[in-house]
Scaffold this active site. Sequence first.
Site, PDB file in Angstrom:
ATOM      1  N   TYR A   1      -1.643  -1.258  10.507  1.00  0.00           N
ATOM      2  CA  TYR A   1      -1.767  -1.343   8.952  1.00  0.00           C
ATOM      3  C   TYR A   1      -0.423  -0.659   8.405  1.00  0.00           C
ATOM      4  CZ  TYR A   1      -3.904  -1.063   4.325  1.00  0.00           C
ATOM      5  OH  TYR A   1      -4.036  -1.399   3.061  1.00  0.00           O
TER       6      TYR A   1
ATOM      7  N   SER B   1       0.791  -1.135  -0.006  1.00  0.00           N
ATOM      8  CA  SER B   1       0.006   0.017   0.104  1.00  0.00           C
ATOM      9  C   SER B   1       0.970   1.280  -0.082  1.00  0.00           C
ATOM     10  CB  SER B   1      -0.891   0.142   1.513  1.00  0.00           C
ATOM     11  OG  SER B   1      -1.459   1.354   1.416  1.00  0.00           O
TER      12      SER B   1
END
Length: 246
Positions: free
Chosen positions: A150, A136
């Site tokens: 995350y 990401s």
Amino acid sequence: MLDGKSVLITGAGSGIGRAAAEVFAGHGARLLLVDINGDTCKVTAELFGGLPFVADVSKEEDVTAMVEAVVDAYIRLDGAFNNAGVDGAFESVAESTRANWDRVMDANLMGVWLCMRAEIRHMLTIGGGAIVNTSSTAGLVGMGLRLSAYVAAKHGVIGLTKAAALEYATQGIRVNAICPGTVKTGMYHQVVATGAVTEAQIAAMQPINRPADPREIAEAAAWMLADQASFVTGQALAVDGGLVSQ
């Protein structure tokens, strides 16, 4: 681009994973479609072909069975898109809970490690292959959105990708990561529905002034799995509309 190659996709039941099934099939791949949700995985298979397979990528036995299934079906595993993952709770480091940390790390980092380990063990027996892991933009920068678990997991995916790429560079196995920015998936629509942020505000975050379509991410992953990217390994490719270049 992927003609005749057997490729597995994790997280194939929705979002980027479902888009990857559409794109990879369009490029001629034979697919094993993996998801923890059997119903959504079956829908993907009905839409785009391929064999549905239910697995939790954080469970070693499920991952072993997943690779065995693709080899049983297609004799070999040429490529893998390790895309399955979960979002994390909005918690600062001081507020964060062990439950959220474990959930995010199990799915987003340990799951990638388990998948890579099983995939590479097979690819070594057939002389090579290609792997793409979904990281990401949160794996490239800190984000500052109270998503510490995350962010840590997605940074870990990039580190694991680079380490594996170097370990197997002389054995015909290429390992890369893809780093999407904001993508119009179900998660995107859920965030907008809460009213916490508008679509216009999300668009304004990207220099290109819009979020990505999931197929744009899938096309980049397809290229990295293809022979056309034969000299590309150990890379973390941002497909983010310029987000992290700001």
